[in-house]
Write a protein that holds these residues in place. Structure first.
Motif, PDB file in Angstrom:
ATOM      1  N   GLN A  57      -4.866  -8.813   8.789  1.00 40.13           N
ATOM      2  CA  GLN A  57      -5.441  -9.351   7.555  1.00 40.13           C
ATOM      3  C   GLN A  57      -4.774  -8.719   6.336  1.00 40.13           C
ATOM      4  OE1 GLN A  57      -8.413 -11.387   6.988  1.00 40.13           O
ATOM      5  NE2 GLN A  57      -8.142 -12.085   9.061  1.00 40.13           N
TER       6      GLN A  57
ATOM      7  N   GLU B   8      -1.814  -7.212   6.251  1.00 35.46           N
ATOM      8  CA  GLU B   8      -0.405  -7.570   6.174  1.00 35.46           C
ATOM      9  C   GLU B   8      -0.236  -8.984   5.634  1.00 35.46           C
ATOM     10  OE1 GLU B   8       1.412  -6.818   9.953  1.00 35.46           O
ATOM     11  OE2 GLU B   8       1.756  -4.724   9.389  1.00 35.46           O
ATOM     12  N   ALA B   9      -1.131  -9.886   6.072  1.00 33.09           N
ATOM     13  CA  ALA B   9      -1.029 -11.263   5.590  1.00 33.09           C
ATOM     14  C   ALA B   9      -1.195 -11.299   4.079  1.00 33.09           C
ATOM     15  CB  ALA B   9      -2.080 -12.139   6.274  1.00 33.09           C
ATOM     16  N   ALA B  10      -2.172 -10.550   3.571  1.00 32.57           N
ATOM     17  CA  ALA B  10      -2.397 -10.551   2.124  1.00 32.57           C
ATOM     18  C   ALA B  10      -1.216  -9.906   1.395  1.00 32.57           C
ATOM     19  CB  ALA B  10      -3.693  -9.819   1.794  1.00 32.57           C
ATOM     20  N   LEU B  11      -0.729  -8.782   1.943  1.00 30.28           N
ATOM     21  CA  LEU B  11       0.413  -8.111   1.311  1.00 30.28           C
ATOM     22  C   LEU B  11       1.622  -9.043   1.285  1.00 30.28           C
ATOM     23  CD1 LEU B  11       0.244  -4.535   2.857  1.00 30.28           C
ATOM     24  CD2 LEU B  11      -0.199  -5.165   0.490  1.00 30.28           C
ATOM     25  N   SER B  12       1.824  -9.784   2.394  1.00 33.25           N
ATOM     26  CA  SER B  12       3.011 -10.627   2.480  1.00 33.25           C
ATOM     27  C   SER B  12       2.907 -11.830   1.557  1.00 33.25           C
ATOM     28  CB  SER B  12       3.244 -11.080   3.923  1.00 33.25           C
ATOM     29  OG  SER B  12       2.354 -12.116   4.245  1.00 33.25           O
ATOM     30  N   LEU B  13       1.708 -12.077   1.021  1.00 28.48           N
ATOM     31  CA  LEU B  13       1.582 -13.179   0.055  1.00 28.48           C
ATOM     32  C   LEU B  13       1.738 -12.660  -1.366  1.00 28.48           C
ATOM     33  CD1 LEU B  13      -1.367 -15.117   1.662  1.00 28.48           C
ATOM     34  CD2 LEU B  13       0.974 -15.902   1.423  1.00 28.48           C
ATOM     35  N   GLY B  14       2.078 -11.402  -1.508  1.00 29.15           N
ATOM     36  CA  GLY B  14       2.324 -10.874  -2.838  1.00 29.15           C
ATOM     37  C   GLY B  14       1.093 -10.242  -3.472  1.00 29.15           C
ATOM     38  N   ALA B  15       0.130  -9.802  -2.643  1.00 26.22           N
ATOM     39  CA  ALA B  15      -1.014  -9.080  -3.203  1.00 26.22           C
ATOM     40  C   ALA B  15      -0.686  -7.593  -3.224  1.00 26.22           C
ATOM     41  CB  ALA B  15      -2.256  -9.336  -2.361  1.00 26.22           C
ATOM     42  N   SER B  16      -1.123  -6.908  -4.265  1.00 22.36           N
ATOM     43  CA  SER B  16      -0.943  -5.461  -4.286  1.00 22.36           C
ATOM     44  C   SER B  16      -1.951  -4.843  -3.324  1.00 22.36           C
ATOM     45  CB  SER B  16      -1.163  -4.929  -5.692  1.00 22.36           C
ATOM     46  OG  SER B  16      -2.487  -5.185  -6.084  1.00 22.36           O
TER      47      SER B  16
ATOM     48  N   THR C 116      -5.433  -6.483  -2.269  1.00 16.82           N
ATOM     49  CA  THR C 116      -5.665  -6.793  -0.864  1.00 16.82           C
ATOM     50  C   THR C 116      -7.018  -6.260  -0.424  1.00 16.82           C
ATOM     51  OG1 THR C 116      -3.309  -6.677  -0.398  1.00 16.82           O
ATOM     52  CG2 THR C 116      -4.779  -6.457   1.472  1.00 16.82           C
TER      53      THR C 116
END
Lengths: 289, 270
Positions: free
Chosen positions: A174, A176-184, A188
């Motif tokens: 969860q 990693e998915a958020a980080l990979s979408l450009g969330a800090s 996240t």
């Protein structure tokens, strides 16, 4: 051959018997452990139900010598105290737990975790005395506010540790998915991780509330108690546990009856919270999968 | 079984001019977890608007390699990188690069679909919202566009506000792809995106990849060599952290030049 078969069946028999024996002991232990709970509930219902009338919820305590009256002020007072404690304890507990889970894998984090565990085991009367020294003595009078602070301090370790544990349980995928979408990292945590952990965090909060709702000791030196209607935060305020305590040690029979009813109401309140907590946990399991 | 033949020495097959310019150039990339070196001097160029497959046995470093491309390994303690990765000619390790912006350009789809615990719409809108890309009607249009691109729109258009966890595994994985497309990524990294899916869902993802490559650069790590052969334009074979061979997929699978590649794709190990 026969000797071997005999010894084998002897072992077999012994194994079965010890299995049964342990099974019986385990069941007995469970029953004995549950007995006090059943007795408490039975006794509460038996003693508390007779005085449980609508007036108990709507009326104020009657002066000494008059019969009847209720604990409306104490019920509302307990709710106000829970609200104050939550307002004070939850931000520290939740944000502290998030800090521990996300950034606390170091010496400081370990120290805070240890401190929280120590705080959780500090006797509640000590916390009452602490708040007396910090707030009541400088203000020179008891107040609902100081009671809320004392209960809030008691909530912090429970909420912080459950938040810590449950935020950790959120799968790395969860994050990693958020980080990979450009969330800090912080984004996240607050948009995805907390959302995934919310069921568990709510459970922790409800358990903490259930724990403090019945506390008497920290309120004796802070909220103090009040026989009259008061919702002012700067004034002493009534609460169910303190009211029960006061009524139970009084020499009047109808006060005793009312104390029982108050205890019944308090236990029911906590039980309802427990059921809500259970329900929230079920939601969490479904969400995380 | 003997795939080595006289064509081995003929020039041309290897030094073909690329039709597409390189989107990502990796030069002498070394990667360490603490003292352990996971990648050794990896050098290759990923073409724009193509599908590049990375194959190799478990633990050969292909996933680690994939995760360096959008700096997802930064999260891991003790991770260290040496070498250069150029995205459109810009070094992604240079201090001027904003990692958050980089990850938006280089999106990632993981092995197991990881929908957020929110509605289908909110899942797709998530990246656009946190990056402030779109709002209101524009956001709705963006979500629809991404879902259409991911070939999921027709299946979910009536249940957009239902929790994403109610979707099937294959749908969830397409949702995760849509989520990446919605932040207007240019590169999509896929880490074994089909390993948790059934054959039909796998087929739909592969079909989707072939359509997406018209607009996106796709890099896929896969254990499934048939899949690599089916969808990819170029294939790289990793072994023990080294890139053993990198060439057009048709060439790799019909005429591997390295004995180890041949052994792997013919199933002698791995």
């Amino acid at each position: 051959m026969t000797a071997r078969t005999a010894s084998r069946s002897w072992f077999h028999w012994r194994r079965r018997m010890s299995n049964r024996l342990m099974w019986v002991i385990a069941i007995l232990a469970t029953l004995i452990a549950l007995t006090p709970l059943v007795m408490v509930m039975y006794y509460l219902l038996q003693q508390g139900l007779p005085a449980l009338k609508l007036s108990f919820f709507t009326q104020l305590p009657k002066p000494v010598g008059e019969t009847g009256g209720g604990m409306a002020n104490a019920i509302v007072g307990t709710l106000i105290l829970i609200g104050l404690a939550s307002a004070f304890g939850l931000p520290f507990g939740i944000l502290g737990g998030v800090y521990l889970a996300e950034f606390g894998n170091n010496k400081l984090g370990q120290t805070i975790r240890f401190a929280a565990d120590v705080l959780a085991s500090v006797p509640s009367i000590v916390i009452g005395i602490l708040v007396y020294g910090l707030i009541v003595a400088p203000m020179k009078h008891f107040s609902a506010f100081s009671g809320g602070v004392a209960l809030g301090i008691m909530m912090i370790p429970t909420v912080m540790r459950t938040t810590d544990e449950l935020v950790r349980l959120v799968p790395a995928s969860q994050r990693e998915a958020a980080l990979s979408l450009g969330a800090s990292h912080v984004k996240t945590v607050f948009t995805v991780v907390m959302l995934a952990a919310r069921g568990g965090v709510i459970t922790g909060i409800l358990l903490a509330i259930a724990r403090i709702a019945g506390e008497t000791a920290p309120l004796l030196f802070t909220a103090f108690g009040n026989r009259f209607w008061s919702v002012k935060l700067g004034e002493p305020i009534a609460s169910l546990p303190v009211q029960i305590f006061t009524y139970a040690i009084a020499p009047y029979d109808d006060w005793h009856a009312q104390a029982w009813t108050g205890a019944l109401v308090l236990v029911t309140l906590i039980l309802v919270l427990g059921i809500v907590a259970r329900y929230a946990t079920r939601g969490r399991v479904r969400i995380v999968r | 079984m003997i795939l080595m033949n006289e064509e081995l020495d003929l020039p041309g097959a290897v030094n073909e001019m690329p039709e597409n310019p390189a989107k990502i150039t990796i030069e002498q990339l070394n990667f360490f977890y603490g003292a352990k070196q996971v990648l050794h001097d990896v050098t290759l160029a990923i073409k724009e608007r193509s599908i590049t497959a990375l194959i190799g046995p478990s633990g050969c470093g292909k996933s680690t390699f994939l995760r360096t491309l959008n700096r997802m390994n930064d999260v891991i303690d003790g991770a260290r990188t040496k070498g250069r990765i150029l995205l459109d000619g810009e070094d992604i390790f240079s201090p001027e690069i904003d990692v958050v912006a980089l990850r938006r350009r280089v999106g990632m789809v993981f092995q197991r679909p990881a929908p957020f615990p929110m509605s289908i719409f909110d899942n797709v809108a998530y990246g656009a919202r946190i990056n402030g890309l779109a709002r209101g009607a524009e956001l709705t249009a963006l979500v629809e566009h991404a879902l259409r691109q991911a070939a999921l729109w027709d299946e979910v258009k009536d249940v957009l506000y239902q929790p994403a966890s109610a979707l099937s595994g294959g749908q969830q994985q397409r949702l995760c792809i849509a989520r990446v497309l919605a932040v207007q990524s240019e590169v999509v990294l896929m880490d074994e995106p089909c390993s948790a899916l059934d054959p039909i869902s796998t087929a739909s993802i592969e079909e989707l990849m072939l359509r997406l490559k018209q607009d996106y650069t796709i890099i896929i790590v896969t254990h499934n060599m048939q899949q690599a052969a089916r969808v990819s334009d170029e294939t790289g074979f990793f072994l023990n952290g080294e890139l053993i061979e990198f060439a057009e997929s048709t060439r790799i699978f019909t005429d591997p030049r390295d004995k180890r590649t041949e052994d792997y794709i013919t199933g002698r190990f791995g």
